[in-house]
Design a protein around this motif. Structure first.
Motif, PDB file in Angstrom:
ATOM      1  N   GLY A 272      -6.004 -10.831  39.320  1.00  0.00           N
ATOM      2  CA  GLY A 272      -6.330 -10.090  38.042  1.00  0.00           C
ATOM      3  C   GLY A 272      -7.835  -9.709  38.090  1.00  0.00           C
ATOM      4  O   GLY A 272      -8.125  -8.519  37.833  1.00  0.00           O
ATOM      5  N   ASP A 273      -8.767 -10.807  38.825  1.00  0.00           N
ATOM      6  CA  ASP A 273     -10.104 -10.312  38.752  1.00  0.00           C
ATOM      7  C   ASP A 273     -10.298  -9.158  39.815  1.00  0.00           C
ATOM      8  O   ASP A 273     -11.184  -8.085  39.605  1.00  0.00           O
ATOM      9  CB  ASP A 273     -10.898 -11.434  39.104  1.00  0.00           C
ATOM     10  N   ARG A 274      -9.504  -9.151  40.966  1.00  0.00           N
ATOM     11  CA  ARG A 274      -9.670  -8.001  41.902  1.00  0.00           C
ATOM     12  C   ARG A 274      -9.237  -6.843  41.607  1.00  0.00           C
ATOM     13  O   ARG A 274      -9.931  -5.950  41.709  1.00  0.00           O
ATOM     14  CB  ARG A 274      -8.697  -8.495  43.191  1.00  0.00           C
ATOM     15  N   VAL A 275      -8.286  -6.671  40.755  1.00  0.00           N
ATOM     16  CA  VAL A 275      -7.849  -5.448  40.120  1.00  0.00           C
ATOM     17  C   VAL A 275      -8.590  -4.934  39.417  1.00  0.00           C
ATOM     18  O   VAL A 275      -9.086  -3.797  39.303  1.00  0.00           O
ATOM     19  CB  VAL A 275      -6.445  -5.735  39.453  1.00  0.00           C
ATOM     20  N   ALA A 276      -9.240  -5.724  38.330  1.00  0.00           N
ATOM     21  CA  ALA A 276     -10.262  -5.244  37.453  1.00  0.00           C
ATOM     22  C   ALA A 276     -11.544  -4.694  38.043  1.00  0.00           C
ATOM     23  O   ALA A 276     -12.196  -3.757  37.682  1.00  0.00           O
ATOM     24  CB  ALA A 276     -10.489  -6.631  36.348  1.00  0.00           C
ATOM     25  N   ALA A 277     -11.958  -5.438  39.054  1.00  0.00           N
ATOM     26  CA  ALA A 277     -13.084  -5.041  39.936  1.00  0.00           C
ATOM     27  C   ALA A 277     -12.755  -3.603  40.472  1.00  0.00           C
ATOM     28  O   ALA A 277     -13.727  -2.844  40.446  1.00  0.00           O
ATOM     29  CB  ALA A 277     -13.492  -6.128  40.986  1.00  0.00           C
ATOM     30  N   ARG A 278     -11.624  -3.440  41.089  1.00  0.00           N
ATOM     31  CA  ARG A 278     -11.646  -2.339  41.824  1.00  0.00           C
ATOM     32  C   ARG A 278     -11.210  -1.097  40.781  1.00  0.00           C
ATOM     33  O   ARG A 278     -11.800   0.209  41.138  1.00  0.00           O
ATOM     34  CB  ARG A 278     -10.174  -2.431  42.606  1.00  0.00           C
ATOM     35  N   ARG A 279     -10.917  -1.351  39.657  1.00  0.00           N
ATOM     36  CA  ARG A 279     -10.490  -0.339  38.575  1.00  0.00           C
ATOM     37  C   ARG A 279     -11.998   0.070  38.113  1.00  0.00           C
ATOM     38  O   ARG A 279     -12.352   1.103  37.810  1.00  0.00           O
ATOM     39  CB  ARG A 279      -9.649  -0.855  37.479  1.00  0.00           C
ATOM     40  N   ARG A 280     -12.775  -1.092  37.962  1.00  0.00           N
ATOM     41  CA  ARG A 280     -14.274  -0.571  37.589  1.00  0.00           C
ATOM     42  C   ARG A 280     -14.883   0.118  38.434  1.00  0.00           C
ATOM     43  O   ARG A 280     -15.877   1.227  38.145  1.00  0.00           O
ATOM     44  CB  ARG A 280     -14.939  -2.099  37.308  1.00  0.00           C
ATOM     45  N   ILE A 281     -14.914  -0.153  39.802  1.00  0.00           N
ATOM     46  CA  ILE A 281     -15.346   0.736  40.785  1.00  0.00           C
ATOM     47  C   ILE A 281     -15.007   2.300  40.714  1.00  0.00           C
ATOM     48  O   ILE A 281     -15.525   3.251  40.935  1.00  0.00           O
ATOM     49  CB  ILE A 281     -15.089  -0.119  42.231  1.00  0.00           C
ATOM     50  N   ASN A 282     -13.548   2.288  40.478  1.00  0.00           N
ATOM     51  CA  ASN A 282     -13.074   3.530  40.348  1.00  0.00           C
ATOM     52  C   ASN A 282     -13.688   4.349  39.227  1.00  0.00           C
ATOM     53  O   ASN A 282     -13.980   5.572  39.354  1.00  0.00           O
ATOM     54  CB  ASN A 282     -11.476   3.519  40.337  1.00  0.00           C
ATOM     55  N   ALA A 283     -13.788   3.728  38.085  1.00  0.00           N
ATOM     56  CA  ALA A 283     -14.398   4.649  37.076  1.00  0.00           C
ATOM     57  C   ALA A 283     -15.627   4.908  37.372  1.00  0.00           C
ATOM     58  O   ALA A 283     -16.077   5.756  36.710  1.00  0.00           O
ATOM     59  CB  ALA A 283     -14.081   3.349  35.870  1.00  0.00           C
ATOM     60  N   ARG A 284     -16.495   3.976  38.019  1.00  0.00           N
ATOM     61  CA  ARG A 284     -17.823   4.084  38.180  1.00  0.00           C
ATOM     62  C   ARG A 284     -17.947   5.685  39.123  1.00  0.00           C
ATOM     63  O   ARG A 284     -18.893   6.446  38.963  1.00  0.00           O
ATOM     64  CB  ARG A 284     -18.561   2.980  38.713  1.00  0.00           C
ATOM     65  N   TYR A 285     -17.199   5.452  40.194  1.00  0.00           N
ATOM     66  CA  TYR A 285     -17.031   6.637  40.920  1.00  0.00           C
ATOM     67  C   TYR A 285     -16.813   8.025  40.111  1.00  0.00           C
ATOM     68  O   TYR A 285     -17.575   8.997  40.402  1.00  0.00           O
ATOM     69  CB  TYR A 285     -16.205   6.368  42.063  1.00  0.00           C
ATOM     70  N   ARG A 286     -15.910   8.016  39.196  1.00  0.00           N
ATOM     71  CA  ARG A 286     -15.702   8.960  38.506  1.00  0.00           C
ATOM     72  C   ARG A 286     -16.876   9.508  37.660  1.00  0.00           C
ATOM     73  O   ARG A 286     -17.185  10.748  37.533  1.00  0.00           O
ATOM     74  CB  ARG A 286     -14.643   8.916  37.671  1.00  0.00           C
ATOM     75  N   ALA A 287     -17.540   8.533  37.027  1.00  0.00           N
ATOM     76  CA  ALA A 287     -18.633   8.844  36.411  1.00  0.00           C
ATOM     77  C   ALA A 287     -19.852   9.234  37.117  1.00  0.00           C
ATOM     78  O   ALA A 287     -20.516  10.387  36.828  1.00  0.00           O
ATOM     79  CB  ALA A 287     -19.129   7.587  35.540  1.00  0.00           C
ATOM     80  N   LEU A 288     -20.214   8.733  38.318  1.00  0.00           N
ATOM     81  CA  LEU A 288     -21.215   9.095  39.296  1.00  0.00           C
ATOM     82  C   LEU A 288     -20.988  10.483  39.879  1.00  0.00           C
ATOM     83  O   LEU A 288     -21.802  11.254  40.112  1.00  0.00           O
ATOM     84  CB  LEU A 288     -21.395   8.348  40.292  1.00  0.00           C
ATOM     85  N   LEU A 289     -19.670  10.760  39.964  1.00  0.00           N
ATOM     86  CA  LEU A 289     -19.204  12.390  40.705  1.00  0.00           C
ATOM     87  C   LEU A 289     -18.751  13.224  39.715  1.00  0.00           C
ATOM     88  O   LEU A 289     -18.409  14.325  40.026  1.00  0.00           O
ATOM     89  CB  LEU A 289     -18.427  12.036  41.895  1.00  0.00           C
ATOM     90  N   ALA A 290     -18.922  13.038  38.425  1.00  0.00           N
ATOM     91  CA  ALA A 290     -18.455  13.750  37.439  1.00  0.00           C
ATOM     92  C   ALA A 290     -18.931  15.361  37.465  1.00  0.00           C
ATOM     93  O   ALA A 290     -18.426  16.327  37.086  1.00  0.00           O
ATOM     94  CB  ALA A 290     -18.475  13.275  35.995  1.00  0.00           C
ATOM     95  N   ASP A 291     -20.342  15.508  37.678  1.00  0.00           N
ATOM     96  CA  ASP A 291     -20.685  16.704  37.904  1.00  0.00           C
ATOM     97  C   ASP A 291     -21.005  17.333  39.329  1.00  0.00           C
ATOM     98  O   ASP A 291     -21.558  18.238  39.601  1.00  0.00           O
ATOM     99  CB  ASP A 291     -22.309  16.699  37.458  1.00  0.00           C
ATOM    100  N   ALA A 292     -20.221  16.583  40.294  1.00  0.00           N
ATOM    101  CA  ALA A 292     -20.162  17.117  41.515  1.00  0.00           C
ATOM    102  C   ALA A 292     -19.340  18.408  41.590  1.00  0.00           C
ATOM    103  O   ALA A 292     -17.982  17.939  41.559  1.00  0.00           O
ATOM    104  CB  ALA A 292     -19.863  16.239  42.536  1.00  0.00           C
ATOM    105  N   PRO A 293     -19.493  19.588  41.990  1.00  0.00           N
ATOM    106  CA  PRO A 293     -18.650  20.669  41.980  1.00  0.00           C
ATOM    107  C   PRO A 293     -17.555  20.456  43.195  1.00  0.00           C
ATOM    108  O   PRO A 293     -17.843  20.058  44.212  1.00  0.00           O
ATOM    109  CB  PRO A 293     -19.314  21.881  42.271  1.00  0.00           C
TER     110      PRO A 293
END
Length: 396
Positions: A272-293
């Motif tokens: 459960g911790d590992r899934v939560a960590a990977r989902r957080r990483i995925n969400a952070r990538y999406r936020a960090l690259l939201a403005d990348a054309p």
């Protein structure tokens, strides 16, 4: 010319001589829980070093309870689980089996191990998993051509489940059996239920790059105790219950060792911790690259929750200013591992000439798709480094 330009750009991005060294960032490295040494020591000190033992039994019980499927069989690999699933379902020479084309080769290789022949079905662009409507058409088409279609291997991709309600309807309509390749989806859910209970049999993988690992290993799960019992027999060279070695059918040496099962138990406890960590990483990538054309992400299907095993992006080279391979080389130049999305089976030399339904969607995903480092221990600083290197690949 394009390849030469990529290499020149990659050379420019390499660290200069004398710059501070940094650790390589891997795509999906193992992430120990902290209990591995304790449980492996127990296996060694108890002298349960051979295949089978109390940790194997406990690992099967614990995974069975976690995924909500009554019967489980610990094996040497996810491939072994797929092979045994098809074998105990009676698949063999003269049969055809539909398979997702966007997958790792093991999904299709297991079909060939039985003597059956695969045919491939494209994915749905909205989920990247097998297209149920296209599967329906493909089975009907193969049957019209005289093929004996017996089964479907549906592959959960990058931690996301297929649409099993739709697939079950198709399989019931054609009277074929459904096998779930859940190698990448442990910890994901489908309509609120854990991945692994959506088909007659399901196969998990605990390879070194998976969300939890036993170094190498797998698990076959299913609701029918007789199917799992048969697979259990076959996995130990099909020994009959006799005081001597008696065999009436061909078996395999597919069981997981007690030592590796100890690793698996330590890892499963923190899934459960590992899934939560990977989902957080995925969400952070999406936020960090939201403005990348020109950068978009693998969609998450509305019917479930993925485990975000790997975060995958799609690259529009015209908008971003570099293609998928240029980005991969730029990352590699600064010691960051990335990998193209699976090359579809119908494009692999091994399966050249095999029937395929569709194929354009998966081919486009392969051409433009890239898997980014997604290990559950990835730090924010490391993720920032990945994003900075990715952005640096753009010519704009």
């Amino acid at each position: 010319m394009r390849g030469a330009r990529r290499e020149r750009r990659a050379r420019r991005l390499r660290r200069p001589v004398g710059s501070p060294s940094v650790s390589r960032i891997y795509l999906s490295p193992p992430h120990p829980s902290g209990r591995e040494v304790e449980l492996v020591r127990d296996a060694i000190e108890s002298n349960w070093l051979a295949p089978l033992g109390p940790h194997v039994d406990a690992f099967e019980r614990e995974l069975s309870a976690l995924v909500g499927v009554e019967n489980a069989l610990a094996l040497s690999s996810g491939t072994a689980a797929l092979h045994l699933a098809l074998t105990v379902l009676g698949i063999g020479a003269g049969d055809e089996v539909a398979c997702s084309t966007l997958t790792f080769a093991a999904s299709a290789n297991a079909i060939r191990y039985t003597g059956a022949t695969p045919f491939f079905v494209d994915c749905d662009a909205a989920t990247w998993t097998i297209d149920a409507a296209l599967l329906d058409e493909a089975i009907a088409g193969r049957r019209r051509a005289g093929a004996r279609v017996r089964a479907v291997v549906a592959v959960d991709l990058y931690g996301q489940c297929c649409d099993y309600d739709a697939l079950q309807e198709v399989c019931a309509g054609h009277e074929v059996v459904l096998v779930q390749d859940a190698a990448e989806s442990l910890g994901a859910t489908y309509r609120g239920a854990p991945s692994g209970g959506q088909a007659a049999l399901a196969a998990f993988s605990f390879n070194g790059n998976k969300i939890i690992t036993t170094s190498g290993g797998g698990m076959l799960v299913g609701a029918d105790p007789d199917l799992i019992a048969h697979a259990r027999k076959l996995s130990t060279q099909a020994r009959e219950p006799a005081p001597h070695y008696e065999h009436s059918e061909i078996g395999f040496n597919y069981r997981l060792s007690n030592v590796l099962a100890a690793l698996g138990r330590a890892q499963l406890a923190v899934l459960g911790d590992r899934v939560a960590a990977r989902r957080r990483i995925n969400a952070r990538y999406r936020a960090l690259l939201a403005d990348a054309p020109g950068i978009s992400f693998m969609p998450e299907a509305p019917y479930g929750t993925g485990n975000a095993w790997l975060t995958c992006i799609l690259v529009d080279p015209e908008r971003f200013g570099a293609d998928r391979e240029a980005i991969r080389l730029a990352l590699e130049a600064v010691d960051i591992e990335a990998r193209p999305v699976w090359k579809p089976m119908h494009l692999q030399p091994l399966f050249s000439g095999y029937p395929v339904a569709g194929g354009d969607v998966s081919a486009r995903l392969f051409e433009r798709g890239l898997c980014l480092p997604s290990g559950s221990a990835l730090s924010d600083a490391e993720q920032d480094r990945v994003v900075a290197a990715l952005r640096s690949a753009s010519c704009r």
